[in-house]
Design a protein around this motif. Structure first.
Motif, short mmCIF file in Angstrom:
data_model
loop_
_atom_site.label_atom_id
_atom_site.label_comp_id
_atom_site.label_asym_id
_atom_site.label_seq_id
_atom_site.Cartn_x
_atom_site.Cartn_y
_atom_site.Cartn_z
N ALA A 1 1.03 -1.24 -0.02
CA ALA A 1 -0.07 -0.02 -0.03
C ALA A 1 0.89 1.28 -0.24
O ALA A 1 2.00 1.34 0.48
CB ALA A 1 -0.90 -0.03 1.20
N THR B 1 0.46 5.71 0.11
CA THR B 1 -0.57 6.94 0.24
C THR B 1 0.10 8.34 0.29
O THR B 1 1.32 8.18 0.80
CB THR B 1 -1.27 6.71 1.49
OG1 THR B 1 -2.34 7.94 1.35
CG2 THR B 1 -0.72 6.94 2.90
N PHE C 1 -2.06 1.57 8.10
CA PHE C 1 -1.85 0.36 7.39
C PHE C 1 -2.62 -0.79 8.12
O PHE C 1 -2.37 -1.25 9.11
CB PHE C 1 -0.60 -0.09 6.83
CG PHE C 1 -0.01 1.02 6.03
CD1 PHE C 1 -0.27 1.24 4.86
CD2 PHE C 1 1.07 1.59 6.70
CE1 PHE C 1 0.47 2.29 4.04
CE2 PHE C 1 1.89 2.51 5.90
CZ PHE C 1 1.62 2.91 4.57
N ILE D 1 -3.02 -6.07 7.09
CA ILE D 1 -1.88 -6.49 6.57
C ILE D 1 -1.73 -8.00 6.45
O ILE D 1 -1.87 -8.75 7.19
CB ILE D 1 -0.65 -6.17 7.47
CG1 ILE D 1 -0.60 -4.50 7.48
CG2 ILE D 1 0.88 -6.51 6.83
CD1 ILE D 1 0.30 -4.02 8.34
N VAL E 1 8.33 -0.14 6.06
CA VAL E 1 7.50 1.09 5.68
C VAL E 1 8.39 2.29 5.45
O VAL E 1 9.36 2.21 6.26
CB VAL E 1 6.71 1.60 7.19
CG1 VAL E 1 5.94 3.06 6.60
CG2 VAL E 1 5.74 0.36 7.57
N SER F 1 -1.66 -4.60 11.74
CA SER F 1 -1.93 -3.07 11.33
C SER F 1 -0.73 -2.09 12.16
O SER F 1 -0.32 -2.80 13.20
CB SER F 1 -3.38 -2.52 11.88
OG SER F 1 -3.38 -2.37 13.41
N LEU G 1 3.91 0.89 2.32
CA LEU G 1 4.31 -0.33 3.13
C LEU G 1 4.58 -1.47 2.11
O LEU G 1 3.92 -1.79 0.84
CB LEU G 1 2.73 -0.73 3.57
CG LEU G 1 2.77 -2.03 4.18
CD1 LEU G 1 3.92 -2.26 5.54
CD2 LEU G 1 1.55 -2.54 4.75
#
Length: 189
Positions: free
Chosen positions: A24, A26, A37, A40, A49, A165, A183
């Protein structure tokens, strides 16, 4: 002087670019206090990350905060760090300190050099292994034209549950527009 990334890119048969997989990403279009996140997948060996961050706080810098699985019990978080501000080197350690997050990477606030962003890389090791506590490594910092900060930290989450998470929060007010978070899942060979 050799550049490891360049050397590694010329290795045949030993490096699989598919070992890192984007889960992911953003990039903020407006100021935001935190990002999470969640859900997961447990299909990787490690997580990473990566962030490029700035804060809206009216100070030179602030400290990145993060927790896992929504756990806010400060006794569940321990850390060690080695940091420097360009003039002085610091080392420290702690347990929770009444905080519900790990706090260890500084990044620029609104009073820092205009348009300066900080960076960090957070490794989450063996995040699905329920036979041991989860270990984290972080490298991060920023340059502000003669001042700034750099940090190398380690931390442990004192639970044996799998990480599902990760919540990353502003150390003060909100992450500035254009802050970005990604991530990645890392597969073992």
């Amino acid at each position: 002087m050799s550049i490891l990334g360049i050397i590694a890119s010329s290795i045949s048969g030993n490096l699989d670019a598919g070992d890192f997989e984007s889960i992911a990403t953003t990039t903020l279009t407006t100021s935001t206090a935190d990002i999470t996140f969640s859900s997961i997948p447990g299909t990787y060996t490690h997580l990473q990350v990566r962030g490029i961050v700035r804060d809206t706080v009216s100070s030179a810098d602030t400290m990145l905060r993060w927790n896992v699985n929504g756990v806010t019990d400060s006794a569940k978080y321990m850390w060690h760090d080695l940091t420097a501000d360009g003039a002085t080197v610091y080392a420290g350690s702690g347990v929770g300190q009444g905080d519900t997050y790990f706090r260890n990477i500084r990044y620029p606030g609104a009073l820092s050099t205009a348009s300066a962003f900080g960076v960090f890389v957070l490794d989450v090791l063996d995040y699905t292994n329920t036979n041991k506590n989860t270990t984290f490594r972080t490298l991060g910092g920023y340059d502000a034209n003669g001042s700034g900060w750099v940090a190398l930290t380690s931390a442990v989450y004192l639970e044996t549950t799998a990480i599902t998470s990760i919540k990353i929060s502003s150390g003060a007010t909100a992450f500035a527009q254009y802050s970005s978070f990604a991530l990645y899942g890392i597969r073992s060979a």
